[in-house]
Write a protein that holds these residues in place. Structure first.
Motif, short mmCIF file in Angstrom:
data_model
loop_
_atom_site.label_atom_id
_atom_site.label_comp_id
_atom_site.label_asym_id
_atom_site.label_seq_id
_atom_site.Cartn_x
_atom_site.Cartn_y
_atom_site.Cartn_z
N THR A 2 -28.09 30.84 44.43
CA THR A 2 -28.68 30.68 43.25
C THR A 2 -29.44 31.69 42.46
O THR A 2 -30.34 32.21 43.28
N LYS A 3 -29.25 32.20 41.41
CA LYS A 3 -30.12 33.42 41.04
C LYS A 3 -31.58 32.74 40.74
O LYS A 3 -31.58 31.50 39.94
N GLU A 4 -32.48 33.42 41.20
CA GLU A 4 -34.10 33.01 40.82
C GLU A 4 -34.39 33.08 39.36
O GLU A 4 -34.05 34.24 38.63
N GLN A 5 -34.97 32.04 38.93
CA GLN A 5 -35.26 32.01 37.56
C GLN A 5 -36.45 32.82 37.25
O GLN A 5 -37.40 32.95 37.70
N PRO A 6 -36.49 33.39 35.78
CA PRO A 6 -37.70 34.30 35.41
C PRO A 6 -38.88 33.10 35.61
O PRO A 6 -38.83 32.01 35.16
N ARG A 7 -40.21 33.74 35.90
CA ARG A 7 -41.09 32.77 35.96
C ARG A 7 -41.51 32.13 34.54
O ARG A 7 -42.00 30.91 34.37
N TRP A 8 -41.34 32.83 33.71
CA TRP A 8 -41.66 32.22 32.18
C TRP A 8 -40.81 31.07 31.72
O TRP A 8 -41.09 30.05 31.23
N LEU A 9 -39.55 31.05 32.24
CA LEU A 9 -38.59 30.03 32.15
C LEU A 9 -39.23 28.74 33.22
O LEU A 9 -39.01 27.62 32.54
N GLU A 10 -39.47 28.96 34.15
CA GLU A 10 -39.94 28.08 35.06
C GLU A 10 -41.15 27.32 34.63
O GLU A 10 -41.41 25.99 34.55
N LYS A 13 -40.36 25.02 31.56
CA LYS A 13 -39.59 23.75 31.82
C LYS A 13 -40.76 22.71 32.29
O LYS A 13 -40.67 21.76 32.13
N ASP A 131 -49.58 31.45 35.16
CA ASP A 131 -48.84 30.44 34.75
C ASP A 131 -49.79 29.26 33.76
O ASP A 131 -48.98 28.78 33.02
#
Length: 247
Positions: A2-10, A13, A131
């Motif tokens: 699975t492709k790691e999501q960008p931190r801004w998207l994590e 969420k 974050d």
């Protein structure tokens, strides 16, 4: 893989439930600020610079009551003073960051994003100050946009009965009081503060009575709590924690 999501998207969420919860109250706040005399630009500015639902409802309420500016500023100061305590509890997690970072972190702090960040710092070792700052900025963005849209909606609505502002503000502060009740001393001081507010409002014939009542009640509560703790009465009648019964 699975492709790691960008931190801004994590981070988005994580903060999305908080951000979505701002939409209805932000729309209502924008409508009320418009009814109190704020245009859309000023509503956007006060949302960015104040970023506090309680403070913005207070501004709308006191302006419609023709309260003097110095009284509004006093009330805002004491209302927002709690952020000094909230910020101090997060200081251990943002040590080593620059003064510029601390500045932007401090002005974007509010009750709700504090709760999200404190929980993440306490439970997630990978959660960083960057974050936490993103959570604050996401919530600020949603709040400001909701306020601005609310102001636009307010401009399209017929004239609003501003008595609803008093109801909204009263409901908001009752909720804030209930959420802060931890012991019987809190209840006693809350009742004492209400009685003082009535007395000083009648004596001074202005909303400055609220400021005087707040100062006296806060000082009284501090003195009583300090005395009880120094004399080892943390589990006494007044300071005993009020907790729901465990099943």
């Amino acid at each position: 893989m699975t492709k790691e999501q960008p931190r801004w998207l994590e981070v988005l969420k994580v903060s999305l439930p908080l951000c979505l919860s701002y939409i209805p109250i932000g729309l209502a706040c924008g409508v009320l600020l418009h009814a109190a005399g704020f245009n859309t630009v000023l509503t956007g500015l006060v949302s960015l610079l104040v970023f506090s639902g309680g403070a913005q409802f207070l501004i709308a309420s006191m302006l419609t009551a023709n309260a003097p500016m110095h009284t509004i500023l006093f009330m805002l100061f004491f209302l927002e003073l709690r952020y000094a305590l909230l910020g101090s509890s997060l200081s251990q997690y943002v040590r080593g960051t620059s003064k510029k970072f601390i500045y932007f972190f401090a002005i974007s702090l509010n009750d709700e994003n504090y709760a999200v960040n404190y929980l993440k710092f306490a439970t997630d070792k990978e959660w960083t100050p960057d974050d936490a700052l993103m959570v604050e900025h996401y919530s600020l963005m949603f709040w400001t946009v909701a306020n601005v849209i609310g102001s636009l909606i307010g401009g399209m609505l017929p004239k609003i009965n501003l008595s609803i502002v008093d109801f909204a503000l009263t409901s908001l502060f009752l909720y804030m009081i209930v959420m802060q009740i931890r012991n019987k001393l809190t209840i006693v001081i809350s009742v004492f503060s209400g009685i003082l507010a009535i007395i000083f409002m009648c004596l001074l014939k202005s909303t400055m009575g609220l400021v005087v009542a707040t100062l006296i009640a806060s000082f009284t509560g501090f003195v009583i709590e300090d005395y009880l703790r120094k004399h080892g009465k943390e589990k006494g009648f007044l300071l005993k924690n009020i907790k729901p019964n465990k099943q």
